[in-house]
Write a protein that holds these residues in place. Structure first.
Motif, short mmCIF file in Angstrom:
data_model
loop_
_atom_site.label_atom_id
_atom_site.label_comp_id
_atom_site.label_asym_id
_atom_site.label_seq_id
_atom_site.Cartn_x
_atom_site.Cartn_y
_atom_site.Cartn_z
N ALA A 51 33.47 -16.56 -2.36
CA ALA A 51 34.51 -17.25 -1.71
C ALA A 51 34.65 -19.16 -2.02
CB ALA A 51 34.96 -16.95 -0.38
N GLY A 52 35.25 -19.33 -2.12
CA GLY A 52 34.99 -21.15 -2.74
C GLY A 52 35.13 -21.76 -1.33
N GLN A 53 34.08 -22.67 -1.40
CA GLN A 53 33.71 -23.42 -0.77
C GLN A 53 32.69 -24.60 -0.99
OE1 GLN A 53 30.73 -21.33 1.63
NE2 GLN A 53 29.11 -22.12 0.52
N PHE A 54 32.91 -25.84 -0.13
CA PHE A 54 32.11 -26.77 -0.50
C PHE A 54 31.32 -26.62 1.03
CE2 PHE A 54 34.28 -29.98 0.66
CZ PHE A 54 35.71 -29.73 0.48
N ALA A 55 29.98 -27.59 0.60
CA ALA A 55 29.45 -27.64 2.10
C ALA A 55 28.23 -29.46 1.97
CB ALA A 55 28.35 -26.46 2.41
N VAL A 56 28.51 -30.26 3.46
CA VAL A 56 27.16 -30.69 2.93
C VAL A 56 26.58 -30.76 3.73
CG1 VAL A 56 29.43 -32.47 2.40
CG2 VAL A 56 29.16 -31.88 4.71
N GLU A 57 25.06 -31.04 4.02
CA GLU A 57 24.65 -31.14 4.58
C GLU A 57 23.74 -32.78 5.66
OE1 GLU A 57 20.83 -28.95 2.66
OE2 GLU A 57 19.60 -29.54 4.34
N CYS A 58 24.19 -32.64 7.06
CA CYS A 58 24.04 -34.24 7.17
C CYS A 58 22.38 -34.33 8.61
CB CYS A 58 25.50 -34.39 8.44
SG CYS A 58 26.46 -33.92 6.89
N GLY A 59 22.20 -35.11 8.50
CA GLY A 59 20.62 -35.23 9.15
C GLY A 59 21.91 -35.85 10.81
N PHE A 60 21.01 -35.62 11.37
CA PHE A 60 21.13 -36.42 12.91
C PHE A 60 21.66 -37.91 12.65
CE2 PHE A 60 18.67 -37.86 17.02
CZ PHE A 60 20.22 -38.01 18.03
N ASP A 61 21.73 -38.13 13.74
CA ASP A 61 22.09 -39.71 13.16
C ASP A 61 22.20 -40.41 14.90
OD1 ASP A 61 22.81 -42.38 12.40
OD2 ASP A 61 24.78 -42.45 13.56
N HIS A 62 22.82 -40.11 15.65
CA HIS A 62 22.03 -40.63 16.41
C HIS A 62 23.00 -39.58 17.98
CE1 HIS A 62 25.82 -42.54 16.89
NE2 HIS A 62 25.72 -42.96 18.02
N ALA A 63 22.66 -39.50 19.15
CA ALA A 63 23.28 -39.16 19.98
C ALA A 63 23.04 -40.58 21.60
CB ALA A 63 22.47 -38.07 20.88
N LEU A 80 26.39 -35.94 27.52
CA LEU A 80 25.36 -36.28 26.19
C LEU A 80 26.07 -35.90 24.73
CD1 LEU A 80 23.50 -38.76 24.61
CD2 LEU A 80 22.02 -36.60 25.86
N HIS A 81 26.50 -36.83 23.53
CA HIS A 81 27.01 -35.81 22.58
C HIS A 81 25.77 -36.26 20.98
CE1 HIS A 81 31.23 -35.33 22.96
NE2 HIS A 81 31.04 -34.32 23.15
N GLN A 82 25.47 -35.03 20.13
CA GLN A 82 24.69 -35.61 19.24
C GLN A 82 25.44 -35.67 17.60
OE1 GLN A 82 22.58 -32.60 18.88
NE2 GLN A 82 23.87 -30.55 18.45
N PHE A 83 25.18 -37.02 17.59
CA PHE A 83 26.25 -37.75 16.00
C PHE A 83 25.47 -37.52 14.60
CE2 PHE A 83 29.96 -39.43 18.09
CZ PHE A 83 29.73 -39.33 19.71
N ALA A 112 33.29 -38.45 7.42
CA ALA A 112 32.79 -37.72 8.62
C ALA A 112 32.38 -37.63 10.17
CB ALA A 112 34.20 -36.24 7.88
N ALA A 113 32.73 -38.20 11.16
CA ALA A 113 31.85 -37.96 12.17
C ALA A 113 31.81 -36.54 12.71
CB ALA A 113 32.45 -38.89 13.53
N TYR A 114 30.74 -36.08 12.98
CA TYR A 114 30.47 -34.36 13.51
C TYR A 114 29.76 -34.74 14.52
CZ TYR A 114 32.00 -33.79 8.67
OH TYR A 114 31.66 -33.60 6.93
N TRP A 115 30.78 -34.36 15.59
CA TRP A 115 29.41 -34.48 17.09
C TRP A 115 29.75 -33.21 17.40
CZ3 TRP A 115 33.83 -37.10 16.24
CH2 TRP A 115 34.48 -37.66 17.13
N SER A 116 28.46 -32.64 18.52
CA SER A 116 28.63 -32.02 19.44
C SER A 116 27.93 -31.81 20.90
CB SER A 116 28.15 -30.19 18.89
OG SER A 116 26.58 -30.71 18.84
N GLN A 117 27.65 -31.79 21.52
CA GLN A 117 26.98 -31.76 22.46
C GLN A 117 25.56 -31.33 22.54
OE1 GLN A 117 29.31 -28.73 22.85
NE2 GLN A 117 27.18 -27.95 22.29
N THR A 118 24.48 -31.55 23.64
CA THR A 118 22.60 -31.81 23.21
C THR A 118 22.88 -30.17 23.67
OG1 THR A 118 22.53 -32.98 24.79
CG2 THR A 118 22.22 -33.91 22.67
#
Lengths: 292, 487
Positions: A51-63, A80-83, A112-118
């Motif tokens: 299926a069609g998609q695009f994807a990016v791979e991002c490193g950890f920035d900060h928490a 606490l969030h990891q960005f 873009a900013a992506y974040w979630s909990q640790t």
């Protein structure tokens, strides 16, 4: 604490501003229902390349204990969030700053900013070493109908206040990129990677940049259709946070119990590039990148 | 891509591999150390608009003659591509172009006037040099593309493709990359410094594609092909000084598994122990092998010259997929084409799966100076003698198991003691962690690229979309290559 208060700066698109002569009483705001209605029909994933998609791979920035959506302009108000993605995002970051930021992603035009909990293992906070963002058409959605969401668009997936396990189609755990998913973390010592998957809504009301009190702005499709009032098909964002394999016992999240997993997305993509990727890769159903 | 998937592979019982591969087999002195003039070429001032002697007041359409000149008529390659139609030739003058070009138009040819002086440069920030999105019969010729975060030249979902006289260097994924694409040719090209593979053809069966006369060096993998094969030929090429040379491989993380029927003939494969390249995890796991079939079926490996590898010269080993998305196709399903297989139901296995290598033919190769074994075949869970891999007519010294060519003849049943000198598959997994880690692809120290041969008559050869297909190929005419050590 997650069902917090939307902040004025996020409401500029909400309508009614400026032209209404009636003074508004600023009273206790209604809570925002951050959690979208529904869930995907299926667990999203499986072999890539079809299926069609695009994807990016991002490193950890900060928490940091910041949340630019739920606690905008209130640094330190969040768990606490990891960005990932845009570099240096905090509670005070503006749209303009986001779009101008550096990025930890391989796609340099994705700010873009992506974040979630640790993840908390035996009391120790752990961050993911990388995050992959997949952008696809929602299950059964006509890929030619998918439209880019605008710059500054924000959304949340998963429920930080969940009292029970969440739908596996929205929040799931796996050992790496497999479609073999579960609602709770498992022992991934063989493969070495414990992955948290969070799948975002793929339907939008076409106007609000973020949920406001009394009004959600995104929803999940079902049977290949967006629900009434959420007629705009947007790319389904699937975030995969790769943590080291840890003892599945005694796991928690910075947001509380292990069942409270969620993630946040704030669109800082270069708008021309983002529309191009949606058109080329999703509308034309091409697997522009495969990352596992 | 194959990132984060691990090859299960074999280790020699006498694991002198590391010592053999280190000092003793340091890459042979390369003659190719000339400073590449091309990479420092400055973009010229845009050429003057060619005099269009028009007698009308209409502005002439620069595309009317079917030749779209960059920067003379269009300031960027993308502008010319966007203005083109099928059959057109986009002709690029020497210069540096900081572009990521997307192609949606069928049947166009994108050509540099000078391979070494027409340079697409991603500056380590742009994603793909030229990305062909489902367009058919697009040819890319006679140019250099460097410093892209993903790929230098990339076809996705295309029927009919051709890369000729292309030079690539320093990319985050691949140099020349054809994914889910069929009917193609990659020829007369040079790739260097890609983190994944210099050349990659993946997710196709039958692929109907030829890789001919390429040099791939200082990449993580020289060639990689996941789930690709069927009328797929790699011939007359050089794979040297990569971490691993040629690696056909299987996995259910992408479609159209297993890898099948790639024909590898007449190549020089040597010194693939290079430990200072960028690399994905699997390249660390599989380091020090020349031609390594990792869970592949029915490949033919003939008349290759293979030497100086820390582990095996030519090996057929299993691929361990830790977190599979589907179970392994049965023998009855090996003939299913990609178009059919992609719509099949998947069954998620309970735990890891092991892709064994079956029915590969290794014939008439000359293999030497391998640390573990010149020729090797192995499994973990299965009796290796039952896998149907065969060896005949090879010139070699060591094998695993020992005396392999006698034990596994082509056209006859395997015999003998397969335990004697067998390889320990598990050891490579254990050794992966101690391999020299990947180097950042953006800053890896790479040799200068020697000026590469130009396409003949680039300025005058007409575009011909019908040549962006797999050419007829006569494998029998591909001979054992000359030994570069005799030069």
């Amino acid at each position: 604490m997650w069902r917090g208060v939307a902040i004025a700066s996020a409401l500029v698109m909400a309508g009614g501003c400026g032209s209404d002569p009636t003074p508004r009483t600023i009273s206790v705001p209604k809570p925002v229902e951050w959690v979208a209605d529904g869930a995907p029909d299926i667990v999203v994933g499986g072999p890539q390349g079809g299926a069609g998609q695009f994807a990016v791979e991002c490193g950890f920035d900060h928490a940091a204990p910041d949340d630019p959506i739920v606690h905008a302009s209130h640094p330190g108000f969040s768990h606490l969030h990891q960005f990932f993605g845009a570099v240096g995002v905090d509670a005070d970051t503006s749209n303009e700053q986001l779009m101008d930021s550096a990025t930890t992603c391989d796609q340099q035009l994705d700010r873009a900013a992506y974040w979630s909990q640790t993840l908390v293992s035996h009391g120790e906070s752990l961050t993911a070493h990388r995050m992959i963002a997949y952008y696809r058409a929602g299950p059964g959605i006509d890929p030619t109908a998918v439209e880019a969401f605008p710059p500054g668009f924000m959304m949340v997936a998963g429920d930080a206040g969940a009292a029970d396990v969440q739908p596996v189609e929205v929040v799931s755990w796996s050992c790496g990129a497999t479609l073999d998913r579960a609602t709770l973390p498992m022992d991934c010592s063989a493969s070495g990677t414990l992955r948290l998957n969070v799948v975002f809504p793929d339907c939008w009301d076409g106007s609000l940049m973020v949920a406001i009190p009394g009004r959600r702005h995104v929803a999940y499709s079902s049977d290949g259709q967006c629900p009434v009032g959420y007629d705009v098909s947007i790319p389904q964002v699937h975030l995969a946070f790769d943590f080291p394999a840890v003892d599945p016992a005694d796991l928690a999240l910075s947001s509380g119990d292990i069942i409270t997993a969620h993630a946040d997305f704030w669109n800082g993509w270069d708008p021309v590039k983002f529309e191009r990727e949606v058109r080329h890769c999703i509308n034309r159903d091409l697997a522009c990148s495969v990352v596992s | 891509m194959t990132t984060r998937h691990r090859l299960a592979a074999l280790a020699a019982l006498s694991m002198m591999a590391a010592s053999c591969g280190g000092a003793a087999n340091e890459p042979a002195a390369q003659a190719d150390t000339t400073v590449a003039e091309a990479t420092t070429t400055q973009a010229p001032a845009p050429a003057e608009e060619p005099a269009q002697e028009s007698t009308t007041t209409q502005a002439p359409d620069p595309a009317a003659d079917g030749i779209l000149e960059v920067p003379g008529e269009y300031s960027t390659i993308q502008d010319a591509v966007d203005a083109s139609s099928s059959g057109d030739l986009i002709l690029i003058a020497p210069g540096v172009y900081n572009e990521a070009v997307d192609v949606e138009t069928d049947g166009i040819t994108i050509r540099g006037l000078s391979r070494n002086e027409v340079i697409l440069d991603g500056g380590t920030t742009l994603d793909n040099g030229i990305r062909v999105l489902g367009a058919s019969n697009v040819a890319v010729e006679n140019l250099t593309a460097i410093n892209y975060t993903n790929n230098s030249v990339f076809w996705i979902g295309s029927t009919g493709y051709r890369a000729s006289y292309i030079t690539t260097q320093r990319t985050g994924d691949y140099g020349i990359y054809a994914f889910d694409s069929v009917d193609g040719l990659i020829e007369h090209s040079y790739t260097q410094g890609s983190k994944d593979a210099g050349i990659y053809i993946g997710q196709c069966y039958p692929c109907n594609a030829v890789v001919d006369d390429v040099i791939s060096e200082h990449n993580g993998l020289g060639y990689s092909g996941t789930n690709s094969g069927g009328e797929l030929y790699i011939v007359n090429s050089v794979f040297r000084n990569n971490r691993v040379g040629i690696v056909p491989n299987s996995g259910s993380y992408e479609l159209c598994y297993p890898q099948r029927e790639t024909t590898i003939v007449g190549n020089v494969v040597h010194d693939n122990n290079q430990d200072d390249t960028p690399a994905i995890d699997v390249a660390l796991l599989a380091m020090g092998n020349g031609i390594l079939v990792a869970g592949g079926i029915g490949n033919v490996i003939e008349r290759n010259l293979v030497f100086n590898h820390a582990r095996t010269g030519i090996g057929a080993v299993p691929f361990l997929e830790d977190t599979p998305n589907d179970d392994i196709p049965t023998r009855e399903e090996w003939g299913v084409d990609c178009a059919t297989a992609r719509n099949a139901e998947i069954t998620i296995p309970d735990g890891a799966i092991l892709w064994d290598s079956f029915d590969n033919t290794v014939r008439d190769n000359v293999v030497s100076d391998s640390g573990a074994a010149d020729l090797a075949v192995a499994s973990v869970l299965t009796d290796t003698s039952t896998l149907g891999n065969c060896f005949a007519g090879n010139t070699f010294t060591t094998s695993a198991p020992s005396d392999l060519q006698s034990k596994a003849p082509c056209g006859a049943t395997a015999t003998g003691d397969w335990a004697a000198g067998a390889l320990n598959v598990i050891a490579w997994l254990e050794e992966q962690a101690s391999m020299p880690p990947s180097v950042d692809w953006k800053t890896a120290v790479l040799p200068d690229i020697e000026p590469q041969p130009d396409m003949p008559n680039a300025a005058t050869t007409p575009a011909d979309p019908s040549t962006a297909v797999m050419p007829a190929i006569d494998i029998a005419s591909v001979s054992m290559p000359a030994d570069p050590r005799n030069n």
